[in-house]
Design an enzyme around this catalytic site. Structure first.
Site, PDB file in Angstrom:
ATOM      1  CG  PHE A  48      -1.768  -0.970   0.896  1.00  0.00           C
ATOM      2  CD1 PHE A  48      -3.363  -0.788   0.203  1.00  0.00           C
ATOM      3  CD2 PHE A  48      -1.105  -2.352   1.623  1.00  0.00           C
ATOM      4  CE1 PHE A  48      -3.556  -2.233   0.791  1.00  0.00           C
ATOM      5  CE2 PHE A  48      -2.165  -3.116   1.587  1.00  0.00           C
ATOM      6  CZ  PHE A  48      -3.722  -3.209   1.174  1.00  0.00           C
ATOM      7  CD  GLU A  49      -1.708   5.578  -2.738  1.00  0.00           C
ATOM      8  OE1 GLU A  49      -2.187   4.699  -3.225  1.00  0.00           O
ATOM      9  OE2 GLU A  49      -1.904   6.438  -2.653  1.00  0.00           O
ATOM     10  CB  ALA A  50      -0.059   4.860   3.604  1.00  0.00           C
ATOM     11  CG  MET A  64       4.010   7.556  -0.964  1.00  0.00           C
ATOM     12  SD  MET A  64       3.366   8.800  -0.844  1.00  0.00           S
ATOM     13  CE  MET A  64       1.759   8.856   0.337  1.00  0.00           C
ATOM     14  N   GLY A  78      -1.207   7.682  -5.119  1.00  0.00           N
ATOM     15  CA  GLY A  78       0.244   6.415  -5.776  1.00  0.00           C
ATOM     16  C   GLY A  78      -0.428   6.501  -7.383  1.00  0.00           C
TER      17      GLY A  78
END
Lengths: 206, 65
Positions: free
Chosen positions: A58-60, A89, A137
Site C-alpha cells: 500500500f502506498e502509505a 511512501m 500513487g
C-alpha cells in the site's frame, strides 16, 4: 445494459461481481500494489481463497499485511496488520522502480483507448469542472509496475477517445510511446496490457 | 484497448454501445464464469462483513429500480 444486468442477477451486485472477477486474475506469490476500494476487496478475497502468499503493498507504507479485515483506505492501520514491513511512501515507489512489483491494481474516472487513466481532473487542468483525488500513487504504480489492472465502471463517458488528463500513463499516444518514455511495459514479459474488468452500469443522469 | 472477455449477463453489443472509442475485439471472446457460491460466501462473510465497499453495489441496484 445495467438494467438488464440487474434483472438477470438478483443474487449478487455489481461490486461483488467485479471484485470476484478481479480476484481470479491474481496469482499466488504476486507482488500487488493496491489502491482503495474494489482492488482491496479483490486482493483480500484472493488472499482468503487461492492466493494466500500474495504480497499486498500500500502506498502509505504497509508491505505484505494479512487482511482479515478490509482496510478502508491505503493509509488505514489495517494495511499494517502483521505486515512484514512498514515504511514511507518514497520507499514504496522505490521498490516499484527496482522492478519487483508485478501488478498495479487501480481504479480511475476515465480511461482511453491507449489505456491512459485519468483520476485527476475533468475538463482543463487550470479550470476543471471536477477535481478528483488523483494521483495519489496512481502515476508511480501504473508507470513502474509490470502489469496494470484497472477497474472502472463501463460507461461511455468513462471509456473515451482521449482522457482529459493523463494521471497514469498507459501507451500514452500509441505504439512505442511507452518504451520511448522509458517506462517498463507489459510487452517485456508478454502480458496483455490491460485486464479489463470494467463494467456495466448505466445511470439515468448524464 | 482490446476486449478479451465478457462478464456474465453482458452482451457484446452492450459493451460496444457503452464505449466511446473503437474497441479492438478478440476473435474467440471468453465468456467469464459467474461467481461461485464459495466466492460470494467468502467475500460477504470474511472479506467485507460490514459491507463497507460492497454496499456501493446495493446502491447502484436501488438507483436503477
Amino acid at each position: 445494459m445495467w438494467e438488464r444486468f440487474v434483472m438477470r442477477n438478483r443474487d449478487y451486485n455489481i461490486i461483488e461481481l467485479m471484485a470476484i472477477i478481479a480476484a481470479r486474475e491474481i496469482e499466488d506469490r504476486a507482488v500487488l500494489y493496491i489502491g482503495t476500494g474494489i482492488p482491496m476487496l479483490a486482493a483480500s478475497l484472493a488472499q482468503h481463497m487461492h492466493a494466500p502468499n500474495i504480497i499486498p503493498v500500500f502506498e502509505a507504507g504497509g508491505v505484505a499485511p494479512q487482511m482479515p479485515t478490509l482496510p478502508t483506505s491505503v493509509g488505514c492501520s489495517r494495511t499494517t496488520y502483521r505486515a512484514i514491513r512498514t515504511c514511507d511512501m518514497p520507499e514504496i515507489f522505490e521498490m516499484a522502480q527496482l522492478g519487483i512489483a508485478h501488478y498495479a491494481f487501480l481504479g480511475g474516472a476515465q480511461v482511453d483507448k491507449y489505456r491512459n487513466i485519468n483520476s485527476t481532473v475533468k475538463g482543463q487542468y487550470e479550470a476543471p469542472s471536477v477535481r478528483w483525488a488523483g494521483s495519489g500513487g496512481a502515476n508511480a504504480f501504473g508507470s513502474l509496475c509490470w502489469r496494470t489492472m484497472i477497474i472502472i465502471n463501463h460507461e461511455k463517458r468513462r471509456f473515451i477517445e482521449k482522457v482529459d488528463f493523463i494521471t497514469t500513463p498507459g501507451y500514452i499516444d500509441g505504439p512505442g510511446a511507452r518504451e520511448k518514455a522509458g517506462l517498463p511495459g507489459p510487452d517485456l514479459i508478454g502480458f496483455l496490457p490491460i485486464r479489463h474488468c470494467s463494467i456495466l452500469k448505466k445511470r439515468r443522469r448524464g | 484497448m482490446r476486449l478479451i472477455g465478457l462478464l456474465p449477463g453482458i452482451r457484446l453489443d452492450d459493451i460496444i454501445e457503452n464505449t466511446g472509442f473503437e474497441l479492438l475485439i478478440k476473435e474467440d471472446l471468453k465468456q467469464l464464469p459467474p461467481p461461485t457460491d464459495e466466492e460470494l460466501k467468502v467475500l460477504r462473510e470474511k472479506v467485507d462483513p460490514f459491507r463497507i465497499v460492497l454496499s456501493r453495489g446495493d446502491k447502484m441496484n436501488n438507483e436503477e429500480n
